[in-house]
Each structure stands twice: as C-alpha cells, then as structure tokens.
Design an enzyme around this catalytic site. Structure first.
Site, short mmCIF file in Angstrom:
data_model
loop_
_atom_site.label_atom_id
_atom_site.label_comp_id
_atom_site.label_asym_id
_atom_site.label_seq_id
_atom_site.Cartn_x
_atom_site.Cartn_y
_atom_site.Cartn_z
CD1 TRP A 182 -2.54 1.55 0.57
CD2 TRP A 182 -1.60 2.02 2.73
NE1 TRP A 182 -2.87 2.90 0.61
CE2 TRP A 182 -2.14 3.62 1.84
CE3 TRP A 182 -0.46 2.52 3.31
CZ2 TRP A 182 -2.63 4.84 2.69
CZ3 TRP A 182 -0.82 3.86 4.04
CH2 TRP A 182 -1.55 5.06 3.37
CG ASP B 164 -12.67 9.91 -2.32
OD1 ASP B 164 -12.51 9.38 -1.40
OD2 ASP B 164 -12.03 9.92 -2.94
NE ARG C 2 -9.80 4.06 5.68
CZ ARG C 2 -10.20 4.87 4.80
NH1 ARG C 2 -11.42 4.32 4.45
NH2 ARG C 2 -9.84 6.63 4.53
CE LYS D 179 -10.69 7.13 -4.85
NZ LYS D 179 -10.65 8.11 -4.43
CD1 TRP D 180 -15.79 -0.95 -6.22
CD2 TRP D 180 -17.49 -0.87 -6.84
NE1 TRP D 180 -16.25 -2.50 -5.60
CE2 TRP D 180 -17.76 -2.33 -6.03
CE3 TRP D 180 -18.89 -0.80 -8.01
CZ2 TRP D 180 -18.56 -3.09 -6.06
CZ3 TRP D 180 -19.64 -1.68 -7.65
CH2 TRP D 180 -19.47 -2.72 -7.20
CG ASP D 181 -11.70 3.67 -1.93
OD1 ASP D 181 -10.72 2.28 -2.43
OD2 ASP D 181 -11.04 4.39 -1.31
CG ASN E 296 -10.22 2.03 1.64
OD1 ASN E 296 -9.57 2.16 0.66
ND2 ASN E 296 -11.49 2.50 1.29
CB CYS F 242 -10.12 3.21 -5.52
SG CYS F 242 -9.48 3.83 -4.00
CG ASP G 161 -5.15 5.82 -1.24
OD1 ASP G 161 -5.70 6.78 -2.37
OD2 ASP G 161 -5.08 4.84 -0.39
C1 DGJ Z 1 -8.60 5.25 -0.49
C2 DGJ Z 1 -8.50 6.07 -1.87
O1 DGJ Z 1 -8.03 5.34 -1.94
C3 DGJ Z 1 -8.49 7.45 -1.73
O2 DGJ Z 1 -8.12 7.71 -2.62
C4 DGJ Z 1 -9.53 8.06 -0.23
O3 DGJ Z 1 -10.85 7.55 -2.07
C5 DGJ Z 1 -10.15 6.90 0.45
N1 DGJ Z 1 -9.98 5.58 0.39
C6 DGJ Z 1 -10.93 7.48 1.02
O4 DGJ Z 1 -11.51 6.68 2.49
#
Ligand code: DGJ
Length: 634
Positions: A175, A340, A417, A450-452, A454, A500, A522
């Site tokens: 990351w 975002d 997270r 934007k589909w994230d 994490n 993402c 990021d």
């Molecule tokens: C991780 C993404 O890579 C960032 O650009 C942003 O969208 C954050 N998450 C938001 O929580």
C-alpha cells in the site's frame, strides 16, 4: 487463416507470432512452439516423444504437456488436481476431439476426457491476431453421478522455448508503494507469486515477462502474459533440470476446494500471453492496445480532467465545502467534479457509515441535488465515491444484517480501518447493493463512480453457503462482485467507473471489463509516483491510469513537475484548491488546457519509456499518435 490443424496438432498464428501444440505418440497433448511466426505450417516442430531419462525422470516428466493434470510420474507443477468420489486422486486426460471456429477472433476448443471417469476438460484458445496475443481458459465438467472435488484448476500453462536461462520481470509493492518493477534471473525450481487477500492485491500482480537477460525496452525477445482475475490468484514459474521453463496462471489453490456436482461445469478466468521481438516496450504496447481495443467498457473514450475532494476535505464534505472547491476547479478548466468519501449517512470519520448509501442529512439537508446542480451549472459533470463491499459496525446496515459479513462464528471479526467485508458471494447482499447504488444513479445525474475497497480479508467463513464447501467463497465473491458491477454498468451505461482499492489493490484485466480506470496509488508524491507509474505502464495503458496533482511535497516540487507526472496518464487534480495562490491556479489552468490538447496522444497513443526512474535521476516517457504525426515527450 490464424488457426490451422496439422496432422498431429494445431498452429495458432498472430500478426508476427505463433504458438503450436499437438498429440505425441503416447497420446499426450504436448506443447511444441511459441515464438516468431514461421513461413510454412510444416516448419513448426512435431510433438516430442520422450523416452525419459531414468526411472526417476520418465517420459511424462520430460514431455511439455499443454495442460498437465496431477497424475503419474510427471512431478511438474500441474494445472489440475482432482479427487474422485472413490478417493482416486489422479487425472489421466486423453484427447477426444477438437474444433476450430473461424471469425474475427478465431477459437480452438480441444476436448479431453479422463481415461476412466466421466470427467471432461476443454482447453479453449482464442487468437487476438492484431495484438499478437493468445487467450486461454479451461472448462471442467462432471458428466457422472458422483461429485468430484477440484483442488486446483488453473487457466493455462505457458511453455517457453527450451532453456533455463530466463529472466523474470514482474511487479511487487505494498500500500502506498505499488507496482515496482523487478527483474531477476529465474533459477531452477518454482517461483510463486500470488494473492491470498481476496483481491488482486497491492503486493504482486498476475503478470509476467520472460526474456533471455539481454532484452531491453526497444529490442529483444519477450514472452509475457497475464491473468484476468480480481481475486486470489497464483503464478507458478517452474524451471526443471531438463531445461524446461513454463509459467502457469490461475485461481489460487491455497485454501481452495470446489465440489463439482454431477452435471456441473467450472470455467476458469482467462489468461492471455504474447510474444514480441520489440523488447519490453513492445510487449507493453501490445497489452495496451489489447486492453483499449477489447477489454475496456468505454474503449477509446477520452477521460475528462477531474477534481477529487479527498486530499482537500477528507471526511469534511458538505454542500458549502464542495461548492467552494468546485467553483475554483471549474475556473481552472476541470471537467468532472468528484466528491470522495464522507458524503453518506453518518460518515464523519472512518468508524461509521459504510453500508448506508444515502446522503447524510446533516451535511446535505436537501440531498445531493443542490450540489450536483451547482456543479453542472459550472459546466462540470458530477462523480461520487462509494465503497460498496464494506460495512462499519456502526451503520444501519450492520445493525440489521450482522450475518452478512464474511466471518467465522467462533472467531472475532477482525476489523481493518474499522470495517468488515460484506459477503458478496451472497445473492441477498449483491441485490441489496445493486438496489442502493442503482437508486443513487437513478435519482442523480452522476457520470462517474469511484469504487473503493479499503481492506483485505480475514476469517473467510461462509456458514450458510448452502454447500459443504465454504471455500468456494474465494471465487463466488469475485463472481458476485462482477455481477453487481456488471448489472449497474448495464443499467447506467453512461457512467465511467474507477477501480480503487486503497490505491492500486485491484488493478487487473478482470476488473477492467467493468472499470474504465484505475486509481493507481494513494501515494500522490510526484517523484515516488514515477516508479509506480513505470510499473503500472508495463501492463496498463495511460488512459486507465488516473493520476492527480496534489499538495504532496509541494514545498520541494514545482507545480509544473507535479503536472507533468500526472499528465502521463488520465489527469486529475487533488490538491486543496482553496489554499492554492492565484498564480498557481492560473498556471494549473494553463497545464489543463495544454493537457486537453494533447490527451488523445497520451491516452490513446503508443507509449515509449525512454529512461527508467529506477536507473536515472531524470526519467523520460514519450507518447506517439498511432499515425506517428504527433508526439508528446515528458
Ligand atoms: C482510499 C482511496 O485510495 C483514497 O483515494 C480515498 O478515496 C480514501 N480511500 C477514502 O476513504
């Protein structure tokens, strides 16, 4: 003709390369050739009939089988491993028939069947002649009346010309530091690259390039390949003591098992591979064209210059803060304003809200419409961030459906997270998410999502899977993801989607059938970005590489340099515009206007990596239009 049948086998020809295999006298499907296209069909070698070397290394070990199953005395890392209901654990595949289907992308299907059990394997080949690529996948079917347990079922084994002096090029990272290019001699034994994280991962990517150690960017032979899959995958590169080198790609067999019930078929994800004499740059350009021409949903659509709010306002988004940013962005020439994280119900930080996909009533008392109308009135499109696969314990969704997350009942649900993963293998979860994202898209003129995602998986349980085999989760989850994304795409074809996963955690050719772009990292510090972008460009074309100009290290790096780095892909702005001085805003307007002029060359042209940031203090990248009439040099 791009596929032709020989007396003993088949030749698949592309623009300048060829690939062949056939049946040897022992009835094994043996690989025979992969390299430069030869003048006549008779020039391709015949399958070898090995006599073996010793009792320890019999004919099976020395035969380069096209799709080896675990059986007998081959001891090669196999593509297929299965257990039959009676406990027999080897698979003896025999040729049954083959058929060629002509067309723009001709196909060959080779049908194999077990010598004893009603178990069939079909090897599929598709020729992408213009891109010098061969696509392969396999289907396995149970024609009997008892279940068969699959413990491994890979997509392909790619055989290199005889030799043990290859160098392997691949990417590794983590990351904030993805996609670093690595080049190393491939020694005897097996080198494994893989993901066990439920996604493609930041750490490795299912891509390889092999050469004889002399190849450079512009010239030399390269054999390269990818796997189009967004879940657990494995790449096994094996070099034997008999100068046989092969690379296999497929679903990861780690923690994998699949019960194939009577009448069922399992289809593997596709793997594509190519050969070029034009060096690593040539290999990349073939992949770039292939992705743009055949994979991307919006193909050669030029991507708009976007603004993204994340690094400016983090979770503190509301109508006022976003309008202030949007007004400046519009004056600079930005075409798409993306809000975002932070906009939805209860989302004030990363401890709450995920799962509740409706506007937060405190931040947006009149919903999202007033902001979107303002953004549209400023002449920009509007885009939104979502993280559909996730849920916070502090959310209405989790309070209603705590059983929907991936978990084991007797174990803690480890949060990362502060979030857990919704089990996208479940139909009810898929339908819930489709319904909620669909509502947003129906209610608002949103043109970009934007589909994230994490976090990575833990406690991969699925109690109510309805099968004995909760390990199917690894595959069913990804199929569920594709179903949700695919359904939303179909319903809202105008939307441009971005993949993402905390940056580049889900960058692969599987997701690019759904996502038009990838958020690469990021890490938006421009010098660090050079190496990340170099690795990314090995596989992916510039139009899929979204890159923002931000405030990271702005004290040391000029705005011009930060723009140049981001202009190498699909340009975005992510800095805190309210803090930018007037001169910076007008300089940004200049670069944005210039980018709009040259973006067809960058996004759709041919990319040449002239000097690597790994080896030079000053790196250089060039893009040329397809007709060679125009170029851009950074
Ligand atoms: C991780 C993404 O890579 C960032 O650009 C942003 O969208 C954050 N998450 C938001 O929580």
């Amino acid at each position: 003709m791009t596929i032709f049948a020989l007396e003993q086998g088949w030749v698949l020809e592309t623009k300048s390369a060829a690939y062949s295999f056939g049946l040897n006298k022992a009835g094994l499907l043996a690989h025979t050739y992969w390299g430069k296209k030869l003048p006549y069909p008779e020039d391709y070698p015949q399958p070898i009939d090995s006599e073996g070397w010793a009792s320890f290394n019999g004919a099976a070990h020395l035969t380069p089988e096209e799709y080896p199953a675990y059986a007998g005395t081959s001891y090669i890392d196999p593509c297929l491993k299965a257990t039959f209901a009676d406990g027999v654990r080897d698979v003896v595949l025999r040729f049954e028939s083959a058929e060629i289907r002509e067309g723009n992308t001709p196909e060959l299907a080779v049908h194999l069947a077990d010598a004893y059990y009603p178990f069939k394997v079909t090897l599929h080949y598709r020729v992408h002649a213009a891109h010098d690529l061969i696509e392969r996948w396999a289907t396995v079917s149970n024609h009997g009346d008892t279940p068969i347990t699959l413990e491994r079922v890979w997509s392909a084994q790619w055989h290199l010309p005889s030799g043990d002096d290859y160098h392997l090029t691949h990417v590794t990272g983590r990351w904030l530091d993805e996609m670093h290019l690595r080049r190393e001699p491939l020694g005897h034994g097996i080198k494994i690259l893989e993901s066990r994280r439920l996604t493609t991962s930041h750490h490795h990517n299912p891509w390889f390039a092999l050469d004889h150690g002399q190849t450079n960017e512009d010239t030399g032979e390269v054999w390269f390949g990818i796997l189009a899959w967004s879940g657990n995958w494995k790449l096994s590169a094996e070099v034997t003591d008999f100068q046989s080198t092969r690379v296999s790609l497929g679903l990861n067999d780690w923690d994998f098992a699949w019960t194939l019930n009577p009448g069922e078929t399992l289809t593997t994800p596709p793997s594509c591979a190519g050969y070029t004499q034009d060096g690593f740059g040539g290999a990349s350009r073939l992949l770039h064209d292939y992705i743009r021409d055949t994979i991307l949903p919006h193909g050669k659509t030029l991507h708009k210059v976007l603004y993204n709010s994340w690094e400016a306002t983090l979770f503190d988004v509301d109508e006022h803060s976003q309008t202030e940013l949007a007004e400046i962005a519009a004056k600079m020439g930005v075409e798409l304003f993306v809000m975002d994280d932070g906009w939805f119900h209860g989302r004030n930080d990363d401890t709450s809200g995920l799962g509740d996909w409706w506007p937060d009533a405190v931040k947006f008392p009149h919903g999202l419409s007033p902001l979107i109308e303002r953004v549209n009135a400023l002449g920009m499109d509007f885009g939104l961030w979502v993280e559909p696969e996730m849920v916070n314990a502090n959310s209405d969704l989790y309070r209603a459906h705590s059983d929907w997350v991936i978990h084991f009942p007797t174990r803690a649900r480890i949060e990362a997270r502060n979030q857990m993963i919704l089990n996208f293998a479940r139909l009810d979860v898929q339908d819930y998410i489709i319904d909620h994202i669909d509502r947003l898209l129906v209610a608002h003129p949103i043109t970009f999502i934007k589909w994230d995602m994490n976090r990575n998986v833990s406690e991969p349980g699925w109690q109510d899977s309805g099968t004995d085999d909760a390990r199917q989760l690894w595959v069913r989850y990804v199929e569920g993801l594709y179903r949700v994304w695919g359904t939303l795409r179909e319903r809202h074809p105008q939307v441009i989607w971005q993949s993402c996963s905390g940056g580049g955690g889900r960058a692969d050719l599987g997701i690019l059938r759904y996502a038009d772009q990838i958020w690469v990292s990021d890490n938006t510090e421009a010098t660090a970005r050079l190496a990340i972008q170099e690795g990314f460009s090995q596989l992916f074309p510039a139009n899929t590489m979204e890159a923002w100009v931000t405030d990271a290290n702005a004290e040391a790096l000029s705005l011009a340099f930060r723009f140049h780095v981001s202009m190498c892909g699909s340009l975005g702005i992510g800095g805190h515009l309210l803090k930018w001085r007037e001169e910076e805003r007008s300089e940004a307007a200049y670069w944005i206007a210039l980018y709009k002029e040259i973006r067809p060359i960058i996004q759709l042209g041919d990319q040449y990596r002239l000097r690597s940031p790994q080896n030079h203090a000053f790196s250089a990248v060039q893009y040329m239009s397809k007709d060679r009439g125009e170029g851009v040099l950074f």
